[in-house]
Design a protein around this motif. Structure first.
Motif, PDB file in Angstrom:
ATOM      1  N   ALA A 208       7.225  20.140  39.365  1.00 13.73           N
ATOM      2  CA  ALA A 208       7.283  21.503  39.898  1.00 13.73           C
ATOM      3  C   ALA A 208       8.453  21.696  40.857  1.00 13.73           C
ATOM      4  O   ALA A 208       9.158  22.717  40.793  1.00 13.73           O
ATOM      5  N   ASN A 209       8.676  20.739  41.744  1.00 14.44           N
ATOM      6  CA  ASN A 209       9.783  20.885  42.692  1.00 14.44           C
ATOM      7  C   ASN A 209      11.128  20.943  41.980  1.00 14.44           C
ATOM      8  O   ASN A 209      12.026  21.699  42.375  1.00 14.44           O
ATOM      9  N   ASP A 210      11.271  20.149  40.916  1.00 11.73           N
ATOM     10  CA  ASP A 210      12.523  20.165  40.155  1.00 11.73           C
ATOM     11  C   ASP A 210      12.759  21.522  39.502  1.00 11.73           C
ATOM     12  O   ASP A 210      13.908  21.971  39.379  1.00 11.73           O
TER      13      ASP A 210
ATOM     14  N   GLY B  37      11.553  24.289  40.720  1.00 11.45           N
ATOM     15  CA  GLY B  37      11.533  25.324  41.744  1.00 11.45           C
ATOM     16  C   GLY B  37      10.336  26.238  41.649  1.00 11.45           C
ATOM     17  O   GLY B  37      10.426  27.439  41.935  1.00 11.45           O
TER      18      GLY B  37
ATOM     19  N   ASN C  38       5.760  26.583  42.081  1.00 14.99           N
ATOM     20  CA  ASN C  38       4.615  26.149  42.873  1.00 14.99           C
ATOM     21  C   ASN C  38       3.685  25.301  42.009  1.00 14.99           C
ATOM     22  O   ASN C  38       3.018  25.814  41.115  1.00 14.99           O
ATOM     23  N   GLY C  39       3.624  24.014  42.280  1.00 10.24           N
ATOM     24  CA  GLY C  39       2.799  23.114  41.485  1.00 10.24           C
ATOM     25  C   GLY C  39       1.313  23.256  41.719  1.00 10.24           C
ATOM     26  O   GLY C  39       0.511  22.651  41.000  1.00 10.24           O
TER      27      GLY C  39
END
Length: 216
Positions: free
Chosen positions: A51-53, A55, A57-58
């Protein structure tokens, strides 16, 4: 779902309301259960892990599907786990529980008289194990932990009876799971965005408002 009808166009609609979307091409016949379920579970874990990769919200991952894909959507909404903390693959350590599900004119039950026989046969074979029929009749698998749900169907659907959506909504109600159900008077099966039917096409704006309320 059909990628050219109930896949990419849906993803683009979600993009238009500010939601990132992924189209899952999961295994279908001749593959049978649990292949499709494993595919969607892996997809949720994958998106959450990266999710961070991306961008995004996981902690806000939803699953949307149509017809037989709607059955898969209600399956991931009732058959999930929190991940295996001891897994060698870090993706498998992630939860595969979605935070929302959106089954559209879904197959929900595998039991007569309301099931779609072709979907049941494709999933479990001609001689369906009664235990598996029960396990994958997802109206009977709802718990208070089932994710919030947005459902829509048409009352005169001749392929997948509207009772499928009603059974699932009833189970959600009994378990006090937040849900929204919209049943349109008329409309053929497989409408997708329903651009040909201005009345049924309102499902996207209703769903968009619901997703906003779910903080997506």
């Amino acid at each position: 779902m059909r990628a050219d009808h109930e896949g990419e166009p849906i993803a683009l609609w979600l993009n238009s309301i500010g939601i990132a979307a992924f189209v899952l091409r999961y295994r279908v016949a001749p593959y049978q259960y649990p292949c499709a379920l494993k595919d969607v579970q892996r997809a949720v874990r994958y998106v959450r892990h990266f999710a961070n990769d991306y961008g995004i919200n996981g902690s806000k991952i939803g699953v949307l599907g149509f017809s037989a894909g709607g059955h898969l959507t209600t399956t991931i909404g009732t058959h999930y786990d929190s991940g295996n903390p001891d897994a060698e693959d870090p993706i498998d350590r992630e939860s595969c529980r979605p935070e929302a599900i959106i089954p559209c004119y879904p197959v929900v039950t595998l039991k007569p008289p309301f099931t779609h026989e072709g979907s049941r046969m494709n999933l479990l074979g001609v001689e369906s194990d009664p235990v598996m029929v029960d396990a994958l009749s997802n109206e009977s698998q709802v718990t208070p932990d089932t994710p919030p749900t947005f459902l829509w169907h048409t009352a005169d659907d001749e392929a997948v009876p509207v009772e499928n959506a009603i059974l699932f909504a009833s189970a959600l109600s009994k378990n006090k799971v937040p849900f929204e159900l919209h049943v349109y008077e008329k409309g053929r099966h497989g409408l997708g965005l329903a651009e040909e039917d201005s009345h049924v096409a309102t499902w996207t704006s209703l769903c968009g408002t619901w997703l906003e309320r779910q903080q997506f």
